[in-house]
Design an enzyme around this catalytic site. Structure first.
Site, PDB file in Angstrom:
ATOM      1  N   SER A 145       0.606  -1.194   0.095  1.00 54.42           N
ATOM      2  CA  SER A 145      -0.397  -0.472  -0.179  1.00 54.42           C
ATOM      3  C   SER A 145       0.916   1.122  -0.627  1.00 54.42           C
ATOM      4  CB  SER A 145      -0.781   0.369   0.657  1.00 54.42           C
ATOM      5  OG  SER A 145      -1.729   1.049   1.609  1.00 54.42           O
ATOM      6  N   TYR A 158      -1.201  -0.781  10.592  1.00 51.23           N
ATOM      7  CA  TYR A 158      -0.982  -0.600   9.085  1.00 51.23           C
ATOM      8  C   TYR A 158      -0.404  -0.343   8.481  1.00 51.23           C
ATOM      9  CZ  TYR A 158      -3.483  -1.447   4.432  1.00 51.23           C
ATOM     10  OH  TYR A 158      -4.059  -1.260   3.059  1.00 51.23           O
ATOM     11  N   LYS A 162       2.132  -2.561   6.327  1.00 53.25           N
ATOM     12  CA  LYS A 162       3.263  -2.294   4.433  1.00 53.25           C
ATOM     13  C   LYS A 162       3.961  -2.014   4.275  1.00 53.25           C
ATOM     14  CE  LYS A 162      -1.132  -4.294   3.220  1.00 53.25           C
ATOM     15  NZ  LYS A 162      -1.553  -5.589   2.694  1.00 53.25           N
TER      16      LYS A 162
HETATM   17  N1  LIG Z   1      -8.673  -1.159  -1.054  1.00 55.76           N
HETATM   18  C1  LIG Z   1      -7.400   0.335  -0.676  1.00 55.76           C
HETATM   19  O1  LIG Z   1      -7.522   1.666  -1.060  1.00 55.76           O
HETATM   20  C2  LIG Z   1      -6.105  -0.503  -0.796  1.00 55.76           C
HETATM   21  C3  LIG Z   1      -5.472   0.889  -0.791  1.00 55.76           C
HETATM   22  C4  LIG Z   1      -4.207  -0.646  -0.119  1.00 55.76           C
HETATM   23  C5  LIG Z   1      -3.490  -1.524  -0.695  1.00 55.76           C
HETATM   24  N2  LIG Z   1      -4.831  -2.397   0.035  1.00 55.76           N
HETATM   25  C6  LIG Z   1      -4.645  -3.757   0.107  1.00 55.76           C
HETATM   26  O2  LIG Z   1      -5.474  -4.313  -1.518  1.00 55.76           O
HETATM   27  C7  LIG Z   1      -5.898  -5.902  -0.842  1.00 55.76           C
HETATM   28  C8  LIG Z   1      -7.377  -6.511  -0.932  1.00 55.76           C
HETATM   29  O3  LIG Z   1      -7.606  -5.440  -0.422  1.00 55.76           O
HETATM   30  P1  LIG Z   1      -9.489  -5.147  -1.944  1.00 55.76           P
HETATM   31  O4  LIG Z   1      -8.992  -3.509  -0.771  1.00 55.76           O
HETATM   32  O5  LIG Z   1      -9.225  -5.575  -1.829  1.00 55.76           O
HETATM   33  O6  LIG Z   1     -10.023  -5.873  -0.049  1.00 55.76           O
HETATM   34  P2  LIG Z   1     -11.072  -6.433   0.659  1.00 55.76           P
HETATM   35  O7  LIG Z   1     -12.450  -5.749  -0.855  1.00 55.76           O
HETATM   36  O8  LIG Z   1     -11.989  -6.588   1.887  1.00 55.76           O
HETATM   37  O9  LIG Z   1     -10.708  -8.235   0.204  1.00 55.76           O
HETATM   38  C9  LIG Z   1     -10.550  -8.976   0.620  1.00 55.76           C
HETATM   39  C10 LIG Z   1     -10.315 -10.351   0.170  1.00 55.76           C
HETATM   40  O10 LIG Z   1      -9.801 -10.905   1.406  1.00 55.76           O
HETATM   41  C11 LIG Z   1      -9.472 -12.433   2.130  1.00 55.76           C
HETATM   42  N3  LIG Z   1      -9.357 -11.929   3.659  1.00 55.76           N
HETATM   43  C12 LIG Z   1      -9.668 -10.714   4.433  1.00 55.76           C
HETATM   44  N4  LIG Z   1      -8.995 -11.298   5.635  1.00 55.76           N
HETATM   45  C13 LIG Z   1      -8.399 -12.599   5.347  1.00 55.76           C
HETATM   46  C14 LIG Z   1      -7.543 -13.360   5.944  1.00 55.76           C
HETATM   47  N5  LIG Z   1      -7.235 -13.150   7.405  1.00 55.76           N
HETATM   48  N6  LIG Z   1      -7.476 -14.682   5.684  1.00 55.76           N
HETATM   49  C15 LIG Z   1      -7.459 -14.834   4.268  1.00 55.76           C
HETATM   50  N7  LIG Z   1      -8.639 -13.705   2.971  1.00 55.76           N
HETATM   51  C16 LIG Z   1      -8.451 -13.134   4.267  1.00 55.76           C
HETATM   52  C17 LIG Z   1     -11.369 -11.849   1.917  1.00 55.76           C
HETATM   53  O11 LIG Z   1     -12.954 -12.503   2.099  1.00 55.76           O
HETATM   54  P3  LIG Z   1     -13.061 -13.055   3.364  1.00 55.76           P
HETATM   55  O12 LIG Z   1     -13.506 -12.355   4.495  1.00 55.76           O
HETATM   56  O13 LIG Z   1     -14.365 -14.248   3.254  1.00 55.76           O
HETATM   57  O14 LIG Z   1     -11.679 -13.146   4.076  1.00 55.76           O
HETATM   58  C18 LIG Z   1     -11.547 -11.093   0.426  1.00 55.76           C
HETATM   59  O15 LIG Z   1     -11.469 -11.843  -1.086  1.00 55.76           O
HETATM   60  C19 LIG Z   1      -4.969  -5.814   0.695  1.00 55.76           C
HETATM   61  O16 LIG Z   1      -3.975  -6.605   0.849  1.00 55.76           O
HETATM   62  C20 LIG Z   1      -4.623  -4.092   1.097  1.00 55.76           C
HETATM   63  O17 LIG Z   1      -4.599  -3.719   1.919  1.00 55.76           O
HETATM   64  C21 LIG Z   1      -6.125  -2.188  -0.178  1.00 55.76           C
END
Ligand SMILES: NC(=O)c1ccc[n+]([C@@H]2O[C@H](COP(=O)([O-])OP(=O)(O)OC[C@H]3O[C@@H](n4cnc5c(N)ncnc54)[C@H](OP(=O)(O)O)[C@@H]3O)[C@@H](O)[C@H]2O)c1
Length: 254
Positions: A145, A158, A162
């Site tokens: 991130s 967090y 990262k």
């Molecule tokens: N969205 C943003 O703005 C953003 C920005 C920077 C970085 N990121 C990073 O991008 C990545 C994905 O985020 P996202 O925004 O796509 O999140 P999301 O839409 O909430 O999706 C998260 C996914 O991870 C799974 N998950 C959550 N906790 C888990 C665990 N303990 N073990 C296994 N699976 C788990 C969830 O399924 P279940 O809940 O069913 O397990 C879901 O499939 C993360 O690393 C996040 O830090 C996101």
């Protein structure tokens, strides 16, 4: 075979039942990879894998809570049982249990953040790296991130996790490069998913982010995928230990 083609490769994508991980799994399947869709709920994994197969791809769903070592081991065993090998590991699942000033984060929330976002990723790598080394080929992509590059007022723990994952990638890349295994990160800015909903729905946070993002919008999950496929494919074969920022310019805005 084109530079971005993933035909013949097997990719395990953690957290791929929705959001960024799901977009990665879908596009990797479209690029020819066999894909393991993973998340904590088997039903959700099965549903996404079925959608991918319906679209002509090859996928299986395997549930795994990445914070549970036994489940991490089982994920790798089951992935190999389904597809024989793991060529690409996308470590996308992460957690964020704490919001607020860093010095006030509870021990429990801090430990959980580091355990799930950093330590568990190492367990998965340890399970898969020897197989990749034996083949002298492999690619690991962590989803970091831009929070890992900057101070953060409310997401401090967090952001530490990262930053740590980007350092993990650099260290592992040095260790495993002699085996032709490349280990990199993609660091997204604000992307529209469930994970970021609270930030995007907060009018002040959103306005401030849009004002400092040259491309002037929130990213969509698909916006992150190109960089991940670059790093996972032959197109990225001379790139290792790097973190590619995908943020619409947030981190370079003057
Ligand atoms: N969205 C943003 O703005 C953003 C920005 C920077 C970085 N990121 C990073 O991008 C990545 C994905 O985020 P996202 O925004 O796509 O999140 P999301 O839409 O909430 O999706 C998260 C996914 O991870 C799974 N998950 C959550 N906790 C888990 C665990 N303990 N073990 C296994 N699976 C788990 C969830 O399924 P279940 O809940 O069913 O397990 C879901 O499939 C993360 O690393 C996040 O830090 C996101």
């Amino acid at each position: 075979m084109g530079l971005f083609d993933l035909t013949g490769k097997t990719a395990v994508v953690t957290g791929s039942t929705r959001g960024i991980g799901r977009a990665i799994a879908e596009e990797m399947a479209r690029a020819g990879a066999r894909v393991v869709v993973s998340g904590r709920k088997q039903e959700a994994c099965d549903a996404v894998a079925a959608e991918i197969r319906k679209a002509g791809g090859d996928a299986v769903g395997i549930a795994c809570h990445i914070g549970d070592k036994a489940q991490v081991k089982a994920l790798v065993t089951k992935a190999r049982a389904a597809f024989d090998r793991i060529d690409i590991l996308v470590l996308n699942a992460a957690t964020n249990p704490a919001y607020g000033p860093l010095a006030e984060v509870s021990d429990e929330a801090f430990d959980k953040t580091m355990a799930v976002n950093v330590h568990s990723q190492l367990w998965l790598c340890a399970q898969v790296l020897p197989e990749m080394a034996a083949r002298k080929d492999g690619a690991i992509v962590f989803i970091a991130s831009i929070g890992g590059f900057r101070g953060s007022r409310n997401l401090g723990a967090y952001a530490i996790s990262k930053a740590a994952i980007m350092q993990t990638a650099r260290s592992l890349a040095g260790e495993w490069s002699p085996h032709n295994i490349r280990i990199n990160c993609v660091a997204p800015g604000l992307i529209r998913t469930d994970f970021s909903r609270a930030l995007i729905e907060n009018k002040e946070v959103l306005a401030s982010r849009l004002a400092t993002t040259p491309l002037g919008r929130v990213g969509e999950p698909i916006d992150v995928v190109g960089a991940v496929i670059l790093l996972a494919s032959d197109a990225g074969r001379f790139i290792t230990g790097q973190s590619i920022v995908v943020d619409g310019g947030t981190t370079i805005a003057g």
